[in-house]
Design an enzyme around this catalytic site. Structure first.
Site, PDB file in Angstrom:
ATOM      1  N   ASP A   1     127.190  32.980 -54.127  1.00 28.68           N
ATOM      2  CA  ASP A   1     126.390  32.133 -53.325  1.00 28.68           C
ATOM      3  C   ASP A   1     124.777  33.615 -52.634  1.00 28.68           C
ATOM      4  O   ASP A   1     125.557  34.548 -52.171  1.00 28.68           O
ATOM      5  CB  ASP A   1     127.102  32.162 -51.731  1.00 28.68           C
ATOM      6  CG  ASP A   1     126.241  32.027 -50.659  1.00 28.68           C
ATOM      7  OD1 ASP A   1     125.308  31.993 -50.028  1.00 28.68           O
ATOM      8  OD2 ASP A   1     127.151  32.697 -49.564  1.00 28.68           O
ATOM      9  N   CYS A   2     123.868  32.534 -52.935  1.00 30.70           N
ATOM     10  CA  CYS A   2     122.591  33.426 -53.386  1.00 30.70           C
ATOM     11  C   CYS A   2     121.905  33.182 -51.328  1.00 30.70           C
ATOM     12  O   CYS A   2     121.331  32.495 -51.513  1.00 30.70           O
ATOM     13  CB  CYS A   2     121.538  33.286 -53.856  1.00 30.70           C
ATOM     14  SG  CYS A   2     120.747  33.859 -54.209  1.00 30.70           S
TER      15      CYS A   2
ATOM     16  N   PRO B   1     120.642  24.874 -49.047  1.00 31.90           N
ATOM     17  CA  PRO B   1     121.932  24.618 -50.018  1.00 31.90           C
ATOM     18  C   PRO B   1     122.982  25.283 -49.233  1.00 31.90           C
ATOM     19  O   PRO B   1     123.798  24.621 -48.773  1.00 31.90           O
ATOM     20  CB  PRO B   1     121.425  24.950 -51.429  1.00 31.90           C
ATOM     21  CG  PRO B   1     120.825  25.727 -51.257  1.00 31.90           C
ATOM     22  CD  PRO B   1     119.734  25.435 -50.103  1.00 31.90           C
ATOM     23  N   ASP B   2     122.865  26.413 -48.829  1.00 34.16           N
ATOM     24  CA  ASP B   2     123.597  26.952 -47.718  1.00 34.16           C
ATOM     25  C   ASP B   2     124.358  26.259 -46.505  1.00 34.16           C
ATOM     26  O   ASP B   2     125.580  26.614 -46.141  1.00 34.16           O
ATOM     27  CB  ASP B   2     123.159  28.630 -46.737  1.00 34.16           C
ATOM     28  CG  ASP B   2     122.221  28.891 -46.720  1.00 34.16           C
ATOM     29  OD1 ASP B   2     121.350  27.421 -46.043  1.00 34.16           O
ATOM     30  OD2 ASP B   2     121.984  29.075 -45.798  1.00 34.16           O
TER      31      ASP B   2
ATOM     32  N   ASP C   1     125.704  30.537 -38.620  1.00 33.89           N
ATOM     33  CA  ASP C   1     125.399  31.114 -39.979  1.00 33.89           C
ATOM     34  C   ASP C   1     124.727  32.467 -39.374  1.00 33.89           C
ATOM     35  O   ASP C   1     123.643  32.053 -39.240  1.00 33.89           O
ATOM     36  CB  ASP C   1     125.355  30.621 -41.246  1.00 33.89           C
ATOM     37  CG  ASP C   1     125.745  31.551 -42.318  1.00 33.89           C
ATOM     38  OD1 ASP C   1     126.091  32.723 -42.017  1.00 33.89           O
ATOM     39  OD2 ASP C   1     125.675  30.663 -43.451  1.00 33.89           O
TER      40      ASP C   1
ATOM     41  N   THR D   1     120.360  36.502 -43.052  1.00 30.23           N
ATOM     42  CA  THR D   1     118.632  36.857 -42.857  1.00 30.23           C
ATOM     43  C   THR D   1     118.024  35.796 -41.788  1.00 30.23           C
ATOM     44  O   THR D   1     117.506  36.830 -41.627  1.00 30.23           O
ATOM     45  CB  THR D   1     117.838  36.619 -44.073  1.00 30.23           C
ATOM     46  OG1 THR D   1     118.343  36.781 -44.956  1.00 30.23           O
ATOM     47  CG2 THR D   1     116.564  37.469 -44.249  1.00 30.23           C
TER      48      THR D   1
ATOM     49  N   THR E   1     115.389  54.432 -25.499  1.00 29.10           N
ATOM     50  CA  THR E   1     114.373  53.230 -25.798  1.00 29.10           C
ATOM     51  C   THR E   1     115.639  52.250 -26.357  1.00 29.10           C
ATOM     52  O   THR E   1     115.196  51.281 -25.965  1.00 29.10           O
ATOM     53  CB  THR E   1     112.825  53.822 -27.429  1.00 29.10           C
ATOM     54  OG1 THR E   1     112.254  54.823 -26.767  1.00 29.10           O
ATOM     55  CG2 THR E   1     112.770  52.851 -27.525  1.00 29.10           C
TER      56      THR E   1
HETATM   57  N1  LIG Z   1     129.101  43.555 -40.618  1.00 28.19           N
HETATM   58  C1  LIG Z   1     127.474  43.392 -40.886  1.00 28.19           C
HETATM   59  N2  LIG Z   1     126.525  44.426 -40.004  1.00 28.19           N
HETATM   60  C2  LIG Z   1     126.764  44.631 -40.005  1.00 28.19           C
HETATM   61  N3  LIG Z   1     124.983  44.240 -40.554  1.00 28.19           N
HETATM   62  C3  LIG Z   1     125.531  43.359 -41.439  1.00 28.19           C
HETATM   63  C4  LIG Z   1     126.919  43.171 -41.892  1.00 28.19           C
HETATM   64  N4  LIG Z   1     126.994  41.953 -42.382  1.00 28.19           N
HETATM   65  C5  LIG Z   1     125.284  41.748 -43.291  1.00 28.19           C
HETATM   66  N5  LIG Z   1     125.118  42.066 -42.339  1.00 28.19           N
HETATM   67  C6  LIG Z   1     123.451  42.353 -42.364  1.00 28.19           C
HETATM   68  O1  LIG Z   1     122.716  41.225 -42.250  1.00 28.19           O
HETATM   69  C7  LIG Z   1     121.354  40.697 -43.007  1.00 28.19           C
HETATM   70  C8  LIG Z   1     121.878  39.558 -43.873  1.00 28.19           C
HETATM   71  O2  LIG Z   1     122.838  39.456 -43.958  1.00 28.19           O
HETATM   72  P1  LIG Z   1     124.016  38.631 -45.174  1.00 28.19           P
HETATM   73  O3  LIG Z   1     124.784  37.528 -44.732  1.00 28.19           O
HETATM   74  O4  LIG Z   1     123.662  38.714 -46.461  1.00 28.19           O
HETATM   75  O5  LIG Z   1     121.943  37.940 -45.180  1.00 28.19           O
HETATM   76  P2  LIG Z   1     121.625  36.081 -46.221  1.00 28.19           P
HETATM   77  O6  LIG Z   1     123.336  35.817 -46.970  1.00 28.19           O
HETATM   78  O7  LIG Z   1     120.575  35.886 -45.712  1.00 28.19           O
HETATM   79  O8  LIG Z   1     121.357  36.914 -47.679  1.00 28.19           O
HETATM   80  C9  LIG Z   1     121.489  41.805 -43.704  1.00 28.19           C
HETATM   81  O9  LIG Z   1     121.051  42.756 -42.900  1.00 28.19           O
HETATM   82  C10 LIG Z   1     123.406  42.586 -43.728  1.00 28.19           C
HETATM   83  O10 LIG Z   1     122.284  44.277 -44.361  1.00 28.19           O
HETATM   84  C1  LIG Z   2     117.427  28.762 -43.394  1.00 28.85           C
HETATM   85  C2  LIG Z   2     117.725  29.565 -44.717  1.00 28.85           C
HETATM   86  C3  LIG Z   2     116.294  30.616 -44.794  1.00 28.85           C
HETATM   87  C4  LIG Z   2     118.523  31.099 -43.427  1.00 28.85           C
HETATM   88  O1  LIG Z   2     119.535  31.621 -44.899  1.00 28.85           O
HETATM   89  P1  LIG Z   2     119.935  32.640 -45.116  1.00 28.85           P
HETATM   90  O2  LIG Z   2     119.617  33.598 -43.717  1.00 28.85           O
HETATM   91  O3  LIG Z   2     121.508  32.682 -45.612  1.00 28.85           O
HETATM   92  O4  LIG Z   2     119.183  33.303 -46.744  1.00 28.85           O
HETATM   93  C5  LIG Z   2     117.791  28.986 -45.348  1.00 28.85           C
HETATM   94  O5  LIG Z   2     119.061  28.158 -44.743  1.00 28.85           O
HETATM   95  C6  LIG Z   2     117.071  27.731 -46.272  1.00 28.85           C
HETATM   96  O6  LIG Z   2     115.902  28.087 -46.519  1.00 28.85           O
HETATM   97  N1  LIG Z   2     116.563  26.928 -44.933  1.00 28.85           N
HETATM   98  C7  LIG Z   2     115.532  25.729 -46.073  1.00 28.85           C
HETATM   99  C8  LIG Z   2     115.050  25.090 -44.612  1.00 28.85           C
HETATM  100  C9  LIG Z   2     116.435  24.159 -44.096  1.00 28.85           C
HETATM  101  O7  LIG Z   2     117.518  24.250 -43.887  1.00 28.85           O
HETATM  102  O8  LIG Z   2     116.088  23.256 -42.988  1.00 28.85           O
HETATM  103  K   LIG Z   3     122.417  31.466 -42.965  1.00 29.14           K
END
Ligand SMILES: Nc1ncnc2c1ncn2[C@@H]1O[C@H](COP(=O)(O)OP(=O)(O)O)[C@@H](O)[C@H]1O
Ligand SMILES: CC(C)(COP(=O)(O)O)[C@@H](O)C(=O)NCCC(=O)O
Ligand SMILES: [K+]
Length: 256
Positions: A6-7, A108-109, A129, A132, A184
């Site tokens: 899962d990327c 795709p996620d 979900d 990012t 802050t």
């Molecule tokens: N348990 C956690 N606590 C704090 N930050 C988290 C945790 N899990 C993920 N993150 C942060 O949330 C952000 C998104 O992570 P991730 O779920 O891996 O996203 P993606 O699926 O988009 O790669 C990253 O900046 C990651 O460091």
């Molecule tokens: C919205 C996202 C950027 C989320 O990606 P992630 O946070 O899991 O990396 C990804 O699902 C994406 O690129 N979607 C394409 C546009 C759409 O889903 O409508």
């Molecule tokens: K997401």
């Protein structure tokens, strides 16, 4: 055994499914320059470390970053001798419909989460979900993905504050005790935490009203447990939702 990858835009997660359970979950940062050989050095070292003997004969990939797929394909081919199934490609069939505007791209996620949510809980779902970006996926009564919401991710919001304002430091999100910050960092934490709680509640309520049927809300992603402390909107938390969806899609493609 199945290797599910899962990327996301920040992290890439590898998990091995033996048909009954996930043997491990390994996480690396997402970088499109990483080669197949680099993946393998990292992957085999960690499997060794955990004493896992994995006989991988299938690979499935979901990637929100198109550029990383090439090296992951080579990784799969070179080290496991198999052609990976890539979610979103025409040859990868989904067990649910996708009802969105013609010609539009869906992450795709989000499709994988939809499949997983429908498999576990049936239809009429909102899947939140925290990645990012924070995505809200709407699953119809029959399991179809029918759209949703994309909001800036929690860490992205904090980073934007820090980068745009000279006097604001980089901070991590936590749950502040009070709404009114007296320094802050507390003020920023309050803005992001309570602001996000408002965003979650507001969006879920509006989706429910627009959909017009009773819906369950599933939360997934690393930051979901933190926000669960500030809202009672989530009916379920599913740690491995995307991984589960990948196993369901792989099985579905084997059957046909
Ligand atoms: N348990 C956690 N606590 C704090 N930050 C988290 C945790 N899990 C993920 N993150 C942060 O949330 C952000 C998104 O992570 P991730 O779920 O891996 O996203 P993606 O699926 O988009 O790669 C990253 O900046 C990651 O460091
Ligand atoms: C919205 C996202 C950027 C989320 O990606 P992630 O946070 O899991 O990396 C990804 O699902 C994406 O690129 N979607 C394409 C546009 C759409 O889903 O409508
Ligand atoms: K997401």
């Amino acid at each position: 055994m199945l290797l599910a990858i899962d990327c996301g835009n920040t992290n890439t997660v590898f998990s091995i499914w033996d048909g009954q359970r996930f043997l491990c979950t390994l996480r690396t940062s997402t970088e499109h320059q990483r080669t197949a050989d680099q993946y393998f050095v990292w992957f085999s070292t960690l499997l060794n470390h955990f004493g896992i003997k994995a006989d991988i004969d299938g690979v499935i990939i979901s990637s929100t970053v198109p550029r990383v797929v090439f090296n992951l394909r080579v990784f799969s081919d070179r080290y496991f001798g198999c052609r990976p199934l890539v979610v979103g490609k025409p040859e990868c069939r989904l067990p649910v419909d996708v009802r969105v505007d013609a010609g539009t791209q869906v992450g795709p996620d989000r499709l994988v989460n939809t499949v997983a949510g429908y498999d576990l809980y049936g239809g009429d779902l909102i899947i939140v979900d925290f990645g990012t970006a924070t995505t809200f996926d709407v699953v119809d009564t029959d399991g179809a993905y029918i759209g949703g919401v994309i909001a800036p991710g929690v860490n992205l919001s904090l980073q934007a504050l820090h980068e745009a304002a000279a006097a604001l430091p980089h901070i991590d999100v936590t749950k502040p005790e009070r709404v009114i910050g007296t320094n802050t960092v507390d003020c920023m934490q309050s803005g992001v935490f309570w602001g996000y709680v408002g965003l979650i509640n507001g969006i879920c309520e509006r989706i429910k009203a627009e959909h017009g049927r009773t819906m369950k809300v599933i939360a997934t992603g690393g930051l979901a447990p933190l926000f669960q402390q500030g809202t009672d909107m989530f009916d379920m938390f599913e740690d491995k939702l995307t991984m589960h969806g990948l196993t369901v899609i792989f099985e579905h493609n084997k059957e046909g």
